[in-house]
Design a protein around this motif. Structure first.
Motif, PDB file in Angstrom:
ATOM      1  N   UNK A   1       0.719  -1.179  -0.148  1.00 25.52           N
ATOM      2  CA  UNK A   1       0.113   0.053   0.010  1.00 25.52           C
ATOM      3  C   UNK A   1       0.960   1.363   0.061  1.00 25.52           C
ATOM      4  N   UNK A   2       1.929   1.396   0.636  1.00 19.17           N
ATOM      5  CA  UNK A   2       2.827   2.448   0.922  1.00 19.17           C
ATOM      6  C   UNK A   2       3.418   2.756  -0.579  1.00 19.17           C
ATOM      7  N   UNK A   3       3.451   1.613  -1.480  1.00 14.54           N
ATOM      8  CA  UNK A   3       4.133   1.866  -2.665  1.00 14.54           C
ATOM      9  C   UNK A   3       3.049   2.376  -3.823  1.00 14.54           C
ATOM     10  N   UNK A   4       2.084   2.672  -3.516  1.00 16.53           N
ATOM     11  CA  UNK A   4       1.008   3.079  -4.525  1.00 16.53           C
ATOM     12  C   UNK A   4       0.788   4.563  -4.564  1.00 16.53           C
ATOM     13  N   UNK A   5       0.260   4.731  -5.769  1.00 15.17           N
ATOM     14  CA  UNK A   5      -0.139   6.186  -6.001  1.00 15.17           C
ATOM     15  C   UNK A   5      -1.278   6.830  -5.162  1.00 15.17           C
ATOM     16  N   UNK A   6      -2.115   5.801  -4.626  1.00 17.41           N
ATOM     17  CA  UNK A   6      -3.426   6.170  -3.769  1.00 17.41           C
ATOM     18  C   UNK A   6      -2.775   6.719  -2.507  1.00 17.41           C
ATOM     19  N   UNK A   7      -1.583   6.044  -1.803  1.00 18.83           N
ATOM     20  CA  UNK A   7      -1.070   6.124  -0.563  1.00 18.83           C
ATOM     21  C   UNK A   7      -0.533   7.817  -0.726  1.00 18.83           C
ATOM     22  N   UNK A   8       0.302   8.018  -1.679  1.00 20.82           N
ATOM     23  CA  UNK A   8       0.662   9.295  -2.049  1.00 20.82           C
ATOM     24  C   UNK A   8      -0.337  10.531  -2.266  1.00 20.82           C
ATOM     25  N   UNK A   9      -1.502  10.249  -2.734  1.00 21.17           N
ATOM     26  CA  UNK A   9      -2.493  11.221  -2.799  1.00 21.17           C
ATOM     27  C   UNK A   9      -3.162  11.194  -1.294  1.00 21.17           C
ATOM     28  N   UNK A  10      -3.190  10.243  -0.644  1.00 25.49           N
ATOM     29  CA  UNK A  10      -4.070  10.182   0.742  1.00 25.49           C
ATOM     30  C   UNK A  10      -3.134  11.087   1.581  1.00 25.49           C
ATOM     31  N   UNK A  11      -1.843  10.845   1.586  1.00 28.42           N
ATOM     32  CA  UNK A  11      -0.864  11.470   2.343  1.00 28.42           C
ATOM     33  C   UNK A  11      -0.687  13.178   2.063  1.00 28.42           C
ATOM     34  N   UNK A  12      -0.944  13.326   0.646  1.00 28.69           N
ATOM     35  CA  UNK A  12      -0.870  14.657   0.329  1.00 28.69           C
ATOM     36  C   UNK A  12      -2.062  15.507   0.817  1.00 28.69           C
ATOM     37  N   UNK A  13      -3.422  14.727   0.501  1.00 24.28           N
ATOM     38  CA  UNK A  13      -4.405  15.377   1.143  1.00 24.28           C
ATOM     39  C   UNK A  13      -4.438  15.629   2.599  1.00 24.28           C
ATOM     40  N   UNK A  14      -3.921  14.655   3.323  1.00 25.24           N
ATOM     41  CA  UNK A  14      -3.812  14.908   4.701  1.00 25.24           C
ATOM     42  C   UNK A  14      -2.894  15.734   5.131  1.00 25.24           C
ATOM     43  N   UNK A  15      -1.730  15.979   4.406  1.00 30.82           N
ATOM     44  CA  UNK A  15      -0.810  17.111   4.896  1.00 30.82           C
ATOM     45  C   UNK A  15      -1.379  18.527   4.623  1.00 30.82           C
ATOM     46  N   UNK A  16      -2.041  18.318   3.305  1.00 24.33           N
ATOM     47  CA  UNK A  16      -2.530  19.897   2.748  1.00 24.33           C
ATOM     48  C   UNK A  16      -3.592  20.269   3.639  1.00 24.33           C
ATOM     49  N   UNK A  17      -4.828  19.285   4.064  1.00 19.11           N
ATOM     50  CA  UNK A  17      -5.660  19.909   5.019  1.00 19.11           C
ATOM     51  C   UNK A  17      -4.989  20.245   6.375  1.00 19.11           C
ATOM     52  N   UNK A  18      -4.103  19.579   6.975  1.00 20.47           N
ATOM     53  CA  UNK A  18      -3.356  19.922   8.144  1.00 20.47           C
ATOM     54  C   UNK A  18      -2.892  21.190   8.157  1.00 20.47           C
ATOM     55  N   UNK A  19      -1.951  21.487   7.085  1.00 20.22           N
ATOM     56  CA  UNK A  19      -1.227  22.628   6.964  1.00 20.22           C
ATOM     57  C   UNK A  19      -2.096  23.801   6.679  1.00 20.22           C
ATOM     58  N   UNK A  20      -3.398  23.547   5.979  1.00 20.72           N
ATOM     59  CA  UNK A  20      -4.345  24.641   5.600  1.00 20.72           C
ATOM     60  C   UNK A  20      -5.088  24.940   6.954  1.00 20.72           C
ATOM     61  N   UNK A  21      -5.700  23.753   7.483  1.00 21.78           N
ATOM     62  CA  UNK A  21      -6.341  24.030   8.804  1.00 21.78           C
ATOM     63  C   UNK A  21      -5.342  25.021   9.995  1.00 21.78           C
ATOM     64  N   UNK A  22      -4.296  24.628   9.866  1.00 20.96           N
ATOM     65  CA  UNK A  22      -3.393  25.222  11.156  1.00 20.96           C
ATOM     66  C   UNK A  22      -2.967  26.614  10.718  1.00 20.96           C
ATOM     67  N   UNK A  23      -3.062  26.645   9.508  1.00 22.91           N
ATOM     68  CA  UNK A  23      -2.878  28.201   8.985  1.00 22.91           C
ATOM     69  C   UNK A  23      -3.870  29.134   8.929  1.00 22.91           C
ATOM     70  N   UNK A  24      -4.965  28.553   8.511  1.00 21.60           N
ATOM     71  CA  UNK A  24      -6.127  29.403   8.171  1.00 21.60           C
ATOM     72  C   UNK A  24      -7.500  29.298   9.276  1.00 21.60           C
ATOM     73  N   UNK A  25      -7.372  28.369  10.219  1.00 20.38           N
ATOM     74  CA  UNK A  25      -8.341  28.389  11.039  1.00 20.38           C
ATOM     75  C   UNK A  25      -8.053  29.479  12.102  1.00 20.38           C
ATOM     76  N   UNK A  26      -9.379  29.757  12.892  1.00 13.18           N
ATOM     77  CA  UNK A  26      -9.079  30.830  14.163  1.00 13.18           C
ATOM     78  C   UNK A  26      -8.092  30.361  14.938  1.00 13.18           C
ATOM     79  N   UNK A  27      -7.458  31.035  15.719  1.00 16.35           N
ATOM     80  CA  UNK A  27      -6.562  31.081  16.432  1.00 16.35           C
ATOM     81  C   UNK A  27      -6.951  29.962  17.590  1.00 16.35           C
TER      82      UNK A  27
END
Length: 164
Positions: free
Chosen positions: A41-67
């Protein structure tokens, strides 16, 4: 001889120590199959997409959310910790899966080699048999030779009939 001296002797086995701490027991084969599934599973494109979405949501939330709702502010130390833990588990699992694949490849190689040896032996046997048949056939009368001999006898008989 004291008990301490008896345990230090190398010509006698040690006594089994009973510990009260239970050791975890696991089936190595089941764990190996699980590690292969994870590594696959770690060697699939699906994992890379999931990880990218997870990191993007994490960073966006912690940058754009209220303090008050930010749980990992900018240098994202908790995210770094999570990714480090994921990497530290992924590497050994991938190595375990590769070792299991190497073992399977080694067994397959040995089977292929044995099959190849049997094929070579069979081929050599058939070659000897064909050579033996060729020798035997060269001593046997062929159809063309027999036909020419019969035609010669027919001509001789016709010649005797016409002379008589």
């Amino acid at each position: 001889m004291t008990t301490r001296q008896m345990t230090a002797r190398l010509d006698q086995p040690r006594e089994i120590r009973r510990t009260f701490v239970p050791r975890p027991h696991y089936d190595p084969e089941s764990f190996g199959r699980l590690s292969e599934r994870i590594a696959r599973f770690l060697g699939t494109a699906r994992f890379l997409v999931y990880l990218t979405v997870f990191i993007t949501v994490w960073v966006a939330w912690n940058l754009l959310a209220p303090s008050a709702l930010k749980f990992d502010p900018y240098p994202f130390i908790f995210l770094t910790l999570i990714l480090s833990v994921q990497a530290s588990y992924a590497a050994p699992l991938i190595l375990l899966a590769q070792n299991r694949q190497d073992d399977r490849d080694r067994v397959q190689y040995e089977q292929d080699r044995a099959r190849n040896d049997r094929t070579i032996a069979d081929t050599e046997y058939l070659t000897r048999e064909i050579a033996g048949l060729r020798v035997a056939v060269s001593e046997v009368v062929t159809r063309d030779f027999l036909r020419s001999e019969l035609q010669q006898i027919m001509r001789e008989l016709e010649a005797k009939d016409s002379a008589a």
